[in-house]
Design a protein around this motif. Structure first.
Motif, PDB file in Angstrom:
ATOM      1  N   UNK A   8       0.847  -1.187   0.000  1.00 43.64           N
ATOM      2  CA  UNK A   8       0.000   0.000   0.000  1.00 43.64           C
ATOM      3  C   UNK A   8       0.885   1.240   0.000  1.00 43.64           C
ATOM      4  N   UNK A   9       0.456   2.332  -0.619  1.00 47.14           N
ATOM      5  CA  UNK A   9       1.250   3.573  -0.569  1.00 47.14           C
ATOM      6  C   UNK A   9       1.521   3.970   0.882  1.00 47.14           C
ATOM      7  N   UNK A  10       2.744   4.415   1.166  1.00 44.63           N
ATOM      8  CA  UNK A  10       3.134   4.713   2.543  1.00 44.63           C
ATOM      9  C   UNK A  10       2.300   5.826   3.166  1.00 44.63           C
ATOM     10  N   UNK A  11       1.830   6.758   2.345  1.00 47.49           N
ATOM     11  CA  UNK A  11       1.042   7.873   2.887  1.00 47.49           C
ATOM     12  C   UNK A  11      -0.408   7.476   3.146  1.00 47.49           C
ATOM     13  N   UNK A  24      12.301  13.920   9.371  1.00 44.51           N
ATOM     14  CA  UNK A  24      12.899  14.896   8.451  1.00 44.51           C
ATOM     15  C   UNK A  24      11.843  15.461   7.505  1.00 44.51           C
ATOM     16  N   UNK A  25      12.066  16.662   6.980  1.00 45.07           N
ATOM     17  CA  UNK A  25      11.086  17.270   6.059  1.00 45.07           C
ATOM     18  C   UNK A  25      10.979  16.548   4.711  1.00 45.07           C
ATOM     19  N   UNK A  26      11.950  15.681   4.403  1.00 44.53           N
ATOM     20  CA  UNK A  26      11.898  14.982   3.117  1.00 44.53           C
ATOM     21  C   UNK A  26      11.147  13.653   3.211  1.00 44.53           C
ATOM     22  N   UNK A  27      10.772  13.247   4.432  1.00 48.60           N
ATOM     23  CA  UNK A  27      10.122  11.943   4.594  1.00 48.60           C
ATOM     24  C   UNK A  27       8.799  11.880   3.839  1.00 48.60           C
ATOM     25  N   UNK A  28       8.019  12.962   3.899  1.00 53.57           N
ATOM     26  CA  UNK A  28       6.711  12.978   3.222  1.00 53.57           C
ATOM     27  C   UNK A  28       6.874  12.810   1.715  1.00 53.57           C
ATOM     28  N   UNK A  29       7.937  13.392   1.157  1.00 51.75           N
ATOM     29  CA  UNK A  29       8.179  13.268  -0.287  1.00 51.75           C
ATOM     30  C   UNK A  29       8.527  11.828  -0.637  1.00 51.75           C
ATOM     31  N   UNK A  30       9.420  11.212   0.157  1.00 55.20           N
ATOM     32  CA  UNK A  30       9.803   9.825  -0.108  1.00 55.20           C
ATOM     33  C   UNK A  30       8.612   8.884   0.054  1.00 55.20           C
ATOM     34  N   UNK A  31       7.780   9.157   1.037  1.00 61.23           N
ATOM     35  CA  UNK A  31       6.625   8.291   1.298  1.00 61.23           C
ATOM     36  C   UNK A  31       5.588   8.354   0.193  1.00 61.23           C
ATOM     37  N   UNK A  32       5.584   9.443  -0.564  1.00 60.15           N
ATOM     38  CA  UNK A  32       4.568   9.617  -1.622  1.00 60.15           C
ATOM     39  C   UNK A  32       5.065   9.192  -3.003  1.00 60.15           C
TER      40      UNK A  32
END
Length: 647
Positions: free
Chosen positions: A16-19, A624-632
């Motif tokens: 499933x997508x991480x977000x 980290x602020x980049x986690x949301x980008x990696x998760x999406x």
């Protein structure tokens, strides 16, 4: 009155997508314990799921309808500690928990237990008391690094296991590859009832896997030797975890999610059970050496008995480049002749399979390459085939050159088959064996090879990295490395550490009064000086200085993002888009490197572009602020935390 129903939280065992939400609500007429294995309806398909808890009822708005659990396959199938480990792996390696949990579920759930008579202890007990083992047992420390003599390290392990089994606790011995376990398994069988020992790996029969999994859970198996997936077993009372050769790349699952490192995850596993953790090798890795210096791990060194009696000869191959006996130098030939005369055994290491490294068309002078990977095809003399070692592509020997239609090719470079063929010419009356990935595909062939080797029916063994990793310390009177620089691997930040480990491991395989012969195109590499002096600690200190200067692990954490597509332009544009998003969110502790094509840019018909992320300090990835980008990140992207290679 309506029957009471409970809302059960279930994680489907699918990607499933991480977000997206990972746990979903289902009705069930009874409370199910966490870890229960169930079957649920998820959209239009029936899938397996793991229960992770229950929740209070909530207001159902709009068209929300809670489904019922379809089937309860087994209650408490996974333990609480397994669930905790799955959550740890999912968070650390940025992977959907459903994929991690799926890896803990055998393909068969029910099986008929095999009946057999109890086995008694056979053979001579070789366990002896060990002062080092006693020190580890009594010390309050939890994490240890055991280095030095392979023979003594093995004796320490056996003594520790012997004491542990008396307390009815379990021991997990993690090995990089299952063929690595042959020696230790035979010794443990000599000391403990065989029905209490398990050799657990992915190639064993599924029914046997399930049978042993249940015995691990019940505590009937006391000593479990396993490859990396062994950390996911349902231990009852784990008291000791031993990680053999923790620096080996095989501990990392790099080809599919979850891309975890079992050697690193072993610490979390040990903590869950309050077990002691031992990393053991002939020297600490750079990562472990840093933890020793930080007083996080305790280092215990075994004596190096006989090390001073092992000779090292480094042969300059440049003067012999036109020799008819290549790749066997004069020094190596003399050493092999003496070993044969003394009726001893020798090992020759070559880090490539096949007959050659690459082949060139005699007409157009182009390298014969794989159409799917753009890598040179390797010629296999036994099969009369060209094979791609990266994707498995094959073409017949008589195939024409795709560029000019020519039929004649020249073979260059050295492979394990080349060495074997040359030895048969130089020493026609001796027995030669070969150990590489082609050999181990057949279990019967592998068993016969081991039987012949330990039965002294093989005079010279040729092998690749597999032979280097699987042989026991002091097994050979001579060990020869055909080309030292073949063991250096790709030009990566950790390539020198890998090379030094390979050279040092080769030295460990040499018995007392034996010799290690290293053939190299140059004698000036500092690694040879470190090796000859025996001062591995000097190498580790110098390597740490370099890593700190360039902010490489253990002074940073690396994440490799990879995007692959059949169209090169799409791979480049998509990676550029994500790089721009990441770059905006970076700060002093987060460095985003420009997108680049890896060492193997095209594989199985797809073009790959990588983005490297360096996170320094004590930043937690999820914060980290980049986690949301990696998760999406969507389809086509791979996230690899702590990759074994950055190129």
């Amino acid at each position: 009155m309506r029957d009471k129903r409970y809302i059960i939280q279930v994680i489907p065992l699918i990607r499933l997508p991480l977000m997206r939400t990972q746990a979903f609500s289902y009705y069930n007429p009874e409370i199910l314990p966490a870890g229960s294995l169930v079957k649920v309806s998820f959209f239009r398909q029936n899938v397996l799921g793991i229960v992770v808890g229950i929740r209070d009822d909530f207001e159902h708005k709009g068209t929300i309808r809670i489904k019922n659990i379809g089937e309860v396959i087994e209650k408490s199938f996974l333990t609480e500690k397994q669930l905790a480990l799955a959550n740890y792996v999912a968070e650390k390696y940025i992977c959907p928990p459903g994929i991690v949990l799926k890896g803990m579920i055998p393909s068969q759930f029910k099986m008929r237990a095999k009946k057999g008579s109890a086995q008694t202890l056979k053979g001579k007990n070789i366990i002896t008391k060990s002062a080092i083992a006693e020190k580890i047992s009594k010390d309050k420390s939890k994490y240890f690094v055991l280095d030095g003599s392979g023979t003594e390290r093995e004796a320490v392990n056996l003594a520790l296991i012997g004491e542990l089994v008396k307390t009815k606790k379990q021991c997990l011995i993690l090995v990089p590859e299952i063929y690595f376990s042959h020696g230790i398994y035979e010794k443990i069988k000599t000391n403990f009832p065989e029905q209490e020992i398990a050799l657990f790996h992915s190639k064993m029969a599924k029914g046997k896997q399930n049978e042993w999994r249940e015995k691990v859970k019940e505590g009937k198996l006391k000593v479990i030797i396993a490859s990396r997936a062994g950390i996911f077993l349902p231990f009852k009372s784990l008291g000791l975890v031993i990680v053999r050769e923790p620096q080996e790349a095989s501990f990392k699952q790099w080809d599919t999610a979850p891309r975890y490192n079992a050697a690193d995850s072993a610490r979390f596993l040990a903590d869950q059970y309050g077990a002691k953790l031992i990393f053991e090798s002939f020297m600490p890795s750079v990562k472990l050496f840093k933890k020793i210096e930080d007083r996080e791990y305790m280092r215990i060194s075994c004596s190096q008995t006989g090390k001073e009696k092992r000779k090292i000869e480094i042969v300059d191959m440049y003067p012999e480049k036109k020799s008819a006996d290549l790749p066997i130098s004069k020094n190596l030939y003399s050493g092999l002749a003496k070993s044969i005369e003394d009726k001893k055994q020798a090992l020759l290491l070559v880090n490539r399979r096949g007959f050659s490294t690459f082949s060139i068309c005699q007409s157009c002078k182009k390298v014969l390459s794989c159409p799917k990977c753009d890598k040179a095809l390797v010629y296999f003399d036994e099969k009369s085939q060209y094979v791609c070692l990266h994707c498995g592509y094959k073409r017949d020997l008589l195939s024409s050159c795709p560029s000019c239609g020519g039929f004649q090719f020249s073979h260059y470079g050295v492979g394990s088959q080349t060495v074997e063929k040359k030895l048969k010419k130089l020493f026609p009356f001796i027995k030669i064996g070969r150990l590489d990935s082609d050999t181990i595909k057949s279990q019967s062939r592998l068993k016969k090879l081991y039987a012949d080797l330990f039965g002294k029916k093989i005079d010279i063994l040729t092998g690749t990295q597999i032979a280097l990793e699987s042989m026991e310390s002091g097994s050979f009177s001579l060990v020869g490395i055909i080309s030292a620089y073949d063991f250096f691997g790709k030009p990566d930040y950790n390539s020198r550490e890998t090379a030094f480990f390979n050279l040092g491991r080769a030295r460990e395989l040499v018995g007392s009064q034996g010799v290690l012969i290293i053939q190299a195109p140059s004698l000036n590499d500092p690694l040879f000086k470190y090796l000859e002096s025996g001062k591995s600690e000097d190498f580790l200190k110098d390597e740490l200085k370099l890593r700190k200067k360039y902010a490489y692990p253990p002074y940073s954490q690396i994440i490799k993002l990879s995007y692959a597509d059949h169209l090169q332009k799409k791979a480049e544009s998509e990676s550029a888009r994500v790089f721009d998003l990441l770059n905006v969110k970076s700060h002093n502790n987060i460095r985003i490197e420009d997108p680049f094509a890896p060492y193997l840019a095209k594989k199985r018909g797809k073009f790959t572009i990588n983005i490297l992320i360096k996170i320094s300090g004590k930043e937690v990835i999820a914060d980290t602020p980049i986690y949301a980008i990696m998760s999406s990140l969507g389809k086509g992207w791979k996230i690899d935390v702590d990759p074994i290679s950055t190129v």
